[in-house]
Write a protein that holds these residues in place. Structure first.
Motif, PDB file in Angstrom:
ATOM      1  N   ASN A 322      36.174  18.163   4.492  1.00 65.82           N
ATOM      2  CA  ASN A 322      37.257  18.595   6.296  1.00 65.82           C
ATOM      3  C   ASN A 322      38.108  17.633   6.357  1.00 65.82           C
ATOM      4  OD1 ASN A 322      34.352  18.919   6.503  1.00 65.82           O
ATOM      5  ND2 ASN A 322      34.045  16.529   7.334  1.00 65.82           N
ATOM      6  N   ARG A 342      39.019  19.829   9.297  1.00 67.66           N
ATOM      7  CA  ARG A 342      38.883  21.166   9.508  1.00 67.66           C
ATOM      8  C   ARG A 342      37.362  21.302   9.126  1.00 67.66           C
ATOM      9  NH1 ARG A 342      38.487  22.727   2.550  1.00 67.66           N
ATOM     10  NH2 ARG A 342      38.696  24.895   3.391  1.00 67.66           N
ATOM     11  N   ARG A 343      36.878  20.906   9.267  1.00 69.67           N
ATOM     12  CA  ARG A 343      34.924  21.236   9.319  1.00 69.67           C
ATOM     13  C   ARG A 343      34.666  22.388   8.287  1.00 69.67           C
ATOM     14  NH1 ARG A 343      33.222  20.594  14.512  1.00 69.67           N
ATOM     15  NH2 ARG A 343      34.471  18.980  15.648  1.00 69.67           N
ATOM     16  N   ALA A 344      34.927  21.858   7.031  1.00 73.08           N
ATOM     17  CA  ALA A 344      34.638  22.554   5.765  1.00 73.08           C
ATOM     18  C   ALA A 344      33.444  21.803   4.781  1.00 73.08           C
ATOM     19  CB  ALA A 344      36.130  23.179   4.984  1.00 73.08           C
ATOM     20  N   GLY A 373      36.798  27.116  10.116  1.00 73.58           N
ATOM     21  CA  GLY A 373      35.218  26.159   9.532  1.00 73.58           C
ATOM     22  C   GLY A 373      34.595  26.717   9.720  1.00 73.58           C
ATOM     23  N   THR A 374      33.121  25.580   9.340  1.00 73.32           N
ATOM     24  CA  THR A 374      32.105  26.018   9.570  1.00 73.32           C
ATOM     25  C   THR A 374      31.512  26.470  10.694  1.00 73.32           C
ATOM     26  OG1 THR A 374      31.241  23.403   9.136  1.00 73.32           O
ATOM     27  CG2 THR A 374      31.111  24.822   7.509  1.00 73.32           C
ATOM     28  N   ARG A 379      41.718  26.528  12.631  1.00 76.30           N
ATOM     29  CA  ARG A 379      43.045  25.185  13.411  1.00 76.30           C
ATOM     30  C   ARG A 379      44.518  25.870  12.324  1.00 76.30           C
ATOM     31  NH1 ARG A 379      37.513  23.680  12.980  1.00 76.30           N
ATOM     32  NH2 ARG A 379      36.721  22.785  14.937  1.00 76.30           N
ATOM     33  N   LYS A 400      44.168  25.293  17.521  1.00 72.24           N
ATOM     34  CA  LYS A 400      42.417  25.999  17.479  1.00 72.24           C
ATOM     35  C   LYS A 400      42.498  26.406  18.414  1.00 72.24           C
ATOM     36  CE  LYS A 400      40.745  21.354  19.128  1.00 72.24           C
ATOM     37  NZ  LYS A 400      40.165  20.498  18.270  1.00 72.24           N
ATOM     38  N   PRO A 407      31.129  30.388  10.050  1.00 69.80           N
ATOM     39  CA  PRO A 407      31.804  30.320   9.005  1.00 69.80           C
ATOM     40  C   PRO A 407      33.423  31.134   9.479  1.00 69.80           C
ATOM     41  CG  PRO A 407      29.560  29.285   8.029  1.00 69.80           C
ATOM     42  CD  PRO A 407      29.433  30.529   9.553  1.00 69.80           C
TER      43      PRO A 407
END
Length: 491
Positions: A322, A342-344, A373-374, A379, A400, A407
């Motif tokens: 992330n 990041r939400r990855a 991200g997912t 972002r 963002k 995703p």
């Protein structure tokens, strides 16, 4: 004296084009929808369905990646159905009162899904000799293909000398002059001359040995096929791992090679001495905090990019992570900054974009990192701005916006920085009857989708919302359980 004009609040990017609902379904159905929307013909006059060999016809037609061509006229996307689609941006992309409906100009079929691709660095739409792309496929040579009329221009075999099996590159990269390219495989980097058709690599560079070197011999690792590695197997200079990403510094040809073992190897120019100058080991970070915001340990480097005015900074992104790391190559012992949020947290490859300029007008940002991200949110980080948030060295996104319900697999910034393109998709289990119920059988309904999808999506995305609500994309337009497609945004 005039009062200072207050800065305008940031507004989400404006949707200017997209592929709509055509690919938000299974592979076979998306082909039918695409054919209807194109009127039965495409620019290259090729019936691609006869050569597509994807067996899972009911599977989601995920858009794995998207990128702008060097001249900024076209988008090239890799999809789950073993095709590379080329979309030409409309001339009135930014001036049209309503978003454009994107349809592929050409479709390049491949026998299997490409492991990686690399666009020719001097791609010019008006010159068909430059509209080339390198592709890496399983158990096949590296192919140079023309995107305007899909055919193989040249082949470059990469074969193991003893087993005689094809080696599969996990990364491909043109040099800055377009005369050579690099291919990364398991613990090796191969240098090819583009003009030597049907020929193997000029040189093969080893990054590590299988057997343990003799402890009595301590010789620096150089970028050569005859390299003798470091004295201990634990030394970073003896790296045995898949070369998953490659990037070249456009000024001095410094090469950075990322691996699935969480190391980044920094070499001097591969066209000169090619010495190993630095190794960034993400497994041995000095900056450790119990309050680290996000998953610190990833599962292998997937994206690299030089940035900064002099290119002294390297952006490193991983899968299952992330965060994104920013390293100053003048002192690469520890990360210069850690970009969080990041939400990855997935093994699916989610691309990261790096650009010198982002946006337009007074709100233009310099040297930014852009990633999806997912949660379907894009972002934007500005790591060189003076203001920071959170713990020292940890930077939160500056901007963002919601880009998809699935995703965001890639974020491509236009060469001029005022437009970005996103691709999205994810493999999901779905009942056959649920997917069949979403099919449109009437030809006129294709036109309805063309007219309605853009306004629905745009109204939802521009509705705004608080930071807590930015990830809620349940209201995005779509007629199925998948959100596969390409969208283009004006900043």
């Amino acid at each position: 004296m005039d009062e200072a004009t207050p800065s305008e609040p940031w507004k989400p990017p404006r949707l200017v084009a997209g592929t709509g609902n055509i690919y938000q379904t299974g592979i076979a159905t998306s082909h039918e929808r695409e054919e209807k929307a194109l009127g039965g013909s495409i620019g290259n006059k090729l019936d691609y369905r006869k050569v597509v060999t994807k067996t899972d016809k009911a599977g989601s037609n995920v858009f794995r990646s998207v990128e702008w061509t060097a001249d900024g006229t076209s988008l090239v996307a890799v999809t789950e159905d073993n095709c590379i689609r080329t979309f030409i941006a409309p001339p009135d992309l930014l001036t049209s009162p309503s978003p454009h409906f994107l349809l592929p100009y050409s479709i390049t079929p491949t026998p299997t899904t490409p492991f990686c691709t690399s666009l020719y660095p001097f791609f010019t739409l008006s010159d068909p000799s430059t509209t080339q792309i390198l592709t890496s496929l399983h158990s096949q040579p590296i192919h140079l293909r023309n995107l305007l009329y899909p055919h193989i221009t040249a082949s470059y075999p990469l074969i193991h000398p003893t087993t005689e099996k094809y080696l599969t590159p996990y990364s491909l990269l043109w040099n800055t002059t377009g005369t050579h390219f690099l291919a990364g495989t398991d613990s090796q980097i191969h240098l090819f001359d583009v003009s030597r058709y049907n020929s193997g690599p000029l040189e093969t560079f080893s990054t590590g040995k299988k057997r343990k070197p003799q402890k009595s011999r301590v010789i620096p690792n150089t970028f050569s096929s005859s390299t003798i590695q470091s004295s201990t197997s634990s030394d970073d200079t003896n790296t045995r791992s898949i070369i998953s990403s490659l990037t070249l510094h456009h000024g001095n040809n410094v090469l950075a090679a990322g691996t699935y073992s969480r190391r980044v190897l920094i070499y001097s120019s591969p066209y000169q001495d090619g010495s190993l100058t630095n190794v960034i080991n993400l497994n041995a970070m000095k900056k450790v905090s119990r309050n680290f915001p996000g998953n610190r340990r990833g599962n292998g480097v997937t994206s690299l990019g030089f940035m900064g005015e002099d290119g002294n900074f390297l952006v490193v992104a991983e899968r299952m992570s992330n965060v994104v790391f920013l390293y100053d190559l003048r002192y690469p012992v520890d990360a210069y900054a850690v970009l969080v949020g990041r939400r990855a947290d997935t093994n699916q490859k989610l691309g990261v974009g790096y650009c010198a300029s982002y946006g337009s007008g007074e709100g233009r940002l310099r040297d930014v990192v852009v990633a999806g991200g997912t949660d379907g949110v894009v972002r934007v980080w500005a790591p060189f701005e003076s203001s920071t948030e959170g713990e020292e060295g940890y930077l939160k996104p500056k901007e963002k916006f919601v880009a998809a319900r699935d995703p965001v697999t890639a974020v491509a910034v236009h060469p001029y920085g005022e437009v970005i393109a996103t691709s999205s998709g994810q493999r999901k289990e779905v009942k056959v009857e649920e997917e069949a119920g979403s099919d449109e059988s009437e030809e006129e309904e294709v036109e309805v989708r063309k007219r309605s999808w853009a306004s629905d999506v745009e109204s939802e995305l521009n509705a705004g919302g608080s930071d807590e609500e930015v990830g809620d994309v349940s209201g995005l337009a779509g007629d199925g359980v998948w959100d596969n497609g390409v969208r283009v945004w004006a900043l």
